[in-house]
Design an enzyme around this catalytic site. Structure first.
Site, short mmCIF file in Angstrom:
data_model
loop_
_atom_site.label_atom_id
_atom_site.label_comp_id
_atom_site.label_asym_id
_atom_site.label_seq_id
_atom_site.Cartn_x
_atom_site.Cartn_y
_atom_site.Cartn_z
N ASP A 172 -0.48 4.57 1.11
CA ASP A 172 0.22 5.98 1.99
C ASP A 172 -0.12 5.29 3.23
OD1 ASP A 172 -0.16 8.39 3.01
OD2 ASP A 172 -2.20 8.48 1.98
N ASN A 179 -3.45 9.82 -7.06
CA ASN A 179 -2.40 10.50 -7.30
C ASN A 179 -1.15 9.32 -6.81
OD1 ASN A 179 -3.52 13.08 -7.79
ND2 ASN A 179 -4.20 11.98 -5.51
N SER A 197 -5.51 5.50 -4.44
CA SER A 197 -4.68 6.97 -4.72
C SER A 197 -4.96 6.37 -5.88
CB SER A 197 -3.53 7.49 -4.33
OG SER A 197 -3.79 8.61 -4.75
N GLY A 211 -7.49 4.78 3.93
CA GLY A 211 -7.13 3.06 2.69
C GLY A 211 -8.25 3.87 1.87
N ASP A 216 0.82 -1.26 0.09
CA ASP A 216 -0.33 -0.11 -0.34
C ASP A 216 0.85 1.30 -0.25
OD1 ASP A 216 -2.49 1.78 0.70
OD2 ASP A 216 -1.76 1.53 2.66
N ARG A 243 -11.62 8.26 -3.18
CA ARG A 243 -11.73 9.46 -2.78
C ARG A 243 -13.38 10.20 -3.16
NH1 ARG A 243 -9.95 13.16 -7.24
NH2 ARG A 243 -7.49 11.70 -7.14
P1 B16 Z 1 -7.33 9.94 -3.67
P2 B16 Z 1 -3.34 4.13 0.33
C1 B16 Z 1 -5.59 5.81 0.03
O1 B16 Z 1 -4.18 5.54 -0.54
C2 B16 Z 1 -5.28 6.83 1.21
O2 B16 Z 1 -4.96 5.94 2.22
C3 B16 Z 1 -6.78 7.60 1.37
O3 B16 Z 1 -6.81 8.39 2.10
C4 B16 Z 1 -7.19 8.26 -0.01
O4 B16 Z 1 -8.52 8.99 0.29
C5 B16 Z 1 -7.81 7.39 -0.66
O5 B16 Z 1 -5.77 6.72 -1.24
C6 B16 Z 1 -7.75 8.16 -2.68
O6 B16 Z 1 -6.31 9.02 -2.78
O7 B16 Z 1 -7.23 11.35 -3.12
O8 B16 Z 1 -5.24 10.65 -3.88
O9 B16 Z 1 -7.15 9.55 -5.36
O10 B16 Z 1 -3.23 3.94 1.07
O11 B16 Z 1 -4.58 3.59 -0.51
O12 B16 Z 1 -2.24 3.92 -1.13
MG MG Z 2 -2.67 3.47 3.29
#
Ligand code: B16
Ligand code: MG
Length: 209
Positions: free
Chosen positions: A10, A117, A115, A45, A8, A48
């Site tokens: 973030d 991003n 994410s 996790g 993972d 959005r």
């Molecule tokens: P984005 P991961 C997740 O990343 C984040 O933990 C979560 O807080 C966020 O809402 C989600 O990505 C979507 O992110 O807005 O950048 O598309 O932990 O799965 O790496």
């Molecule tokens: Mg995470």
């Protein structure tokens, strides 16, 4: 040790939690919706749009589809702006050395992140071309706890889930890994989650699996 590690992003390789929080908090404040760090923990996790739905649970009125899309977009613009200053120094403790050591064992290394991003963040922390496979929020229809993102990463590696560890900081990510048939490793928030197959205190503990 298994053939591959799917990380993972973030909360495992880098932490952008505070940026997600600041961006969502500014949106919630503008809309007059109560939002705090405890609620923010539920977004770990989670994709959005699903995150926005959790925040809107406390909204004094209902929001239409188009309004939700606009709020999610506004949050992302603010979040993206705060990511601009990320550098390789933002990799979490032990990540650089441990990934190198795992690679020396012959293990394949991949990312499975909710994410959209993820590729931008990986570029900023100096991992733009580092991983053998990257699956992220742009590649999937169903977010965690659905295992789709991890199954996609395993397919890119040409491996079965049972050949891969999934390393996660979120309970929802551990659920996804277990559902997909992966060996689930919990770290940080997910270290105390009993559905994980392994719990680690430090990232470097991966070398002892
Ligand atoms: P984005 P991961 C997740 O990343 C984040 O933990 C979560 O807080 C966020 O809402 C989600 O990505 C979507 O992110 O807005 O950048 O598309 O932990 O799965 O790496
Ligand atoms: Mg995470």
């Amino acid at each position: 040790m298994k053939k591959a590690f799917i990380f993972d992003l973030d909360g495992v390789l880098v932490s952008t939690d505070r940026y997600h929080y600041a961006a969502w908090k500014s949106i919630a404040d503008e809309e007059g919706i109560y939002f705090d760090e405890t609620i923010n923990n539920r977004l770990r996790g989670v994709g959005r749009r699903e995150s926005l739905k959790i925040i809107l649970e406390r909204a004094p009125r209902t929001y239409g589809e188009e309004e939700e899309r606009a709020l999610a977009e506004k949050k992302n613009e603010r979040y993206r702006a705060s990511l601009e200053n990320l550098t390789p120094a933002d990799r979490l403790a032990g990540v650089s050395e441990t990934l190198e050591a795992l690679r020396r064992t012959g293990a394949l290394l991949a990312v499975g992140s909710s994410s959209k991003n993820a590729r931008y963040i990986l570029g900023k922390i100096g991992y733009g071309d580092y991983f053998d496979a990257v699956a992220d929020g742009n590649d999937i229809v169903n977010g965690k706890p659905d295992p789709e993102v991890f199954l996609k990463a395993a397919a890119l590696l040409h491996l079965s889930p049972c050949d891969c560890y999934v390393v996660e900081d979120a309970k929802t990510g551990i659920d996804a890994a277990v559902r997909g048939g992966f060996c689930a490793v919990g770290i940080h928030d997910a270290a105390g989650y009993d559905r994980a197959d392994h719990a680690i205190k430090a990232f470097s503990d991966l070398l002892g699996l």
